[in-house]
Design a protein around this motif. Structure first.
Motif, PDB file in Angstrom:
ATOM      1  N   SER A   1       6.049  -1.330   6.288  1.00 28.50           N
ATOM      2  CA  SER A   1       5.642  -2.664   5.831  1.00 28.50           C
ATOM      3  C   SER A   1       5.002  -3.485   6.950  1.00 28.50           C
ATOM      4  O   SER A   1       4.380  -4.508   6.689  1.00 28.50           O
ATOM      5  N   GLU A   2       5.122  -3.026   8.201  1.00 24.90           N
ATOM      6  CA  GLU A   2       4.510  -3.731   9.324  1.00 24.90           C
ATOM      7  C   GLU A   2       3.019  -3.437   9.485  1.00 24.90           C
ATOM      8  O   GLU A   2       2.329  -4.114  10.239  1.00 24.90           O
ATOM      9  N   ILE A   3       2.515  -2.431   8.802  1.00 20.30           N
ATOM     10  CA  ILE A   3       1.092  -2.077   8.913  1.00 20.30           C
ATOM     11  C   ILE A   3       0.248  -3.199   8.321  1.00 20.30           C
ATOM     12  O   ILE A   3       0.406  -3.565   7.171  1.00 20.30           O
TER      13      ILE A   3
ATOM     14  N   MET B   1       0.829  -1.194   0.000  1.00 24.16           N
ATOM     15  CA  MET B   1       0.000   0.000   0.000  1.00 24.16           C
ATOM     16  C   MET B   1       0.871   1.254   0.000  1.00 24.16           C
ATOM     17  O   MET B   1       1.818   1.364   0.753  1.00 24.16           O
ATOM     18  N   THR B   2       0.545   2.199  -0.867  1.00 23.80           N
ATOM     19  CA  THR B   2       1.268   3.467  -0.926  1.00 23.80           C
ATOM     20  C   THR B   2       0.379   4.665  -0.614  1.00 23.80           C
ATOM     21  O   THR B   2       0.877   5.722  -0.251  1.00 23.80           O
ATOM     22  N   LYS B   3      -0.925   4.480  -0.747  1.00 19.92           N
ATOM     23  CA  LYS B   3      -1.848   5.591  -0.508  1.00 19.92           C
ATOM     24  C   LYS B   3      -3.145   5.058   0.070  1.00 19.92           C
ATOM     25  O   LYS B   3      -3.617   3.994  -0.312  1.00 19.92           O
ATOM     26  N   PHE B   4      -3.707   5.817   0.995  1.00 20.26           N
ATOM     27  CA  PHE B   4      -4.956   5.462   1.648  1.00 20.26           C
ATOM     28  C   PHE B   4      -5.836   6.697   1.643  1.00 20.26           C
ATOM     29  O   PHE B   4      -5.416   7.777   2.054  1.00 20.26           O
TER      30      PHE B   4
ATOM     31  N   ASP C   1       5.517   6.815   2.325  1.00 19.95           N
ATOM     32  CA  ASP C   1       6.833   6.849   1.684  1.00 19.95           C
ATOM     33  C   ASP C   1       7.708   5.820   2.387  1.00 19.95           C
ATOM     34  O   ASP C   1       8.301   6.095   3.429  1.00 19.95           O
ATOM     35  N   ARG C   2       7.772   4.639   1.834  1.00 20.25           N
ATOM     36  CA  ARG C   2       8.500   3.534   2.463  1.00 20.25           C
ATOM     37  C   ARG C   2       9.997   3.799   2.569  1.00 20.25           C
ATOM     38  O   ARG C   2      10.635   3.411   3.549  1.00 20.25           O
TER      39      ARG C   2
ATOM     40  N   LYS D   1       3.447  15.797   8.020  1.00 23.90           N
ATOM     41  CA  LYS D   1       4.339  14.683   7.673  1.00 23.90           C
ATOM     42  C   LYS D   1       4.790  14.061   8.986  1.00 23.90           C
ATOM     43  O   LYS D   1       5.201  14.765   9.907  1.00 23.90           O
ATOM     44  N   TYR D   2       4.719  12.720   9.074  1.00 21.47           N
ATOM     45  CA  TYR D   2       5.085  12.029  10.297  1.00 21.47           C
ATOM     46  C   TYR D   2       6.129  10.958   9.990  1.00 21.47           C
ATOM     47  O   TYR D   2       5.939  10.127   9.105  1.00 21.47           O
TER      48      TYR D   2
END
Length: 149
Positions: free
Chosen positions: A127-129, A21-24, A98-99, A119-120
């Motif tokens: 990748s753990e999400i 996933m890159t965007k939600f 942004d991985r 931005k956090y």
């Protein structure tokens, strides 16, 4: 704050590490006289001991709170930002992951455009999400979408 309102397990392809996933994107409506709602990017669908990113909106204060949870403990360091952008009826947010830099950019969606909110930088790898949870004074999720590379 009211309890869990929405939960989605993030689909992944374990054989393709790049297929993440890159965007939600999420659009929702709020209860009458809402106080707050939060969106959690959680490392397990069934346990909230590890939260990669906690995004909370305190509506009367027009404040966002960003935080994470590790082994059941909220981090002592969190960010609070005053933003006069949330109304008391609905929300529309986009989270860009942004991985490479372990950051999440948050945007408020308006029409066909979007405004940068925050931005956090995360402690955990993105990748753990494994799931996304919505908590609080949310009446309904009107739209929910995930984008992948």
């Amino acid at each position: 704050m009211s309890g869990l309102k929405f939960l989605v397990v993030v689909p992944t392809n374990p054989e393709a590490d790049a297929d993440r996933m890159t965007k939600f994107l999420i659009h929702g409506s709020l209860l009458q006289e809402p106080q707050q709602f939060s969106i959690n990017f959680v490392n397990s669908p069934s346990c909230t001991d590890n939260i990669t990113y906690h995004f909370k909106v305190k509506i009367p204060e027009q404040m966002i709170v960003e935080n994470y949870k590790s082994d059941g403990e909220w981090s002592a360091s969190h960010q609070e930002k005053y933003l006069n952008i949330f109304d008391e009826t609905a929300f529309s947010l986009m989270f860009q992951l942004d991985r490479a830099n372990s950051t999440i950019d948050v945007y408020q969606v308006r029409g066909n455009g979007h405004n940068f909110v925050t931005k956090y930088e995360t402690l955990f790898s993105l990748s753990e999400i494994q799931s996304i949870q919505v908590w609080g004074d949310v009446k309904k999720i009107n739209q929910f979408s995930l984008s992948y590379d």
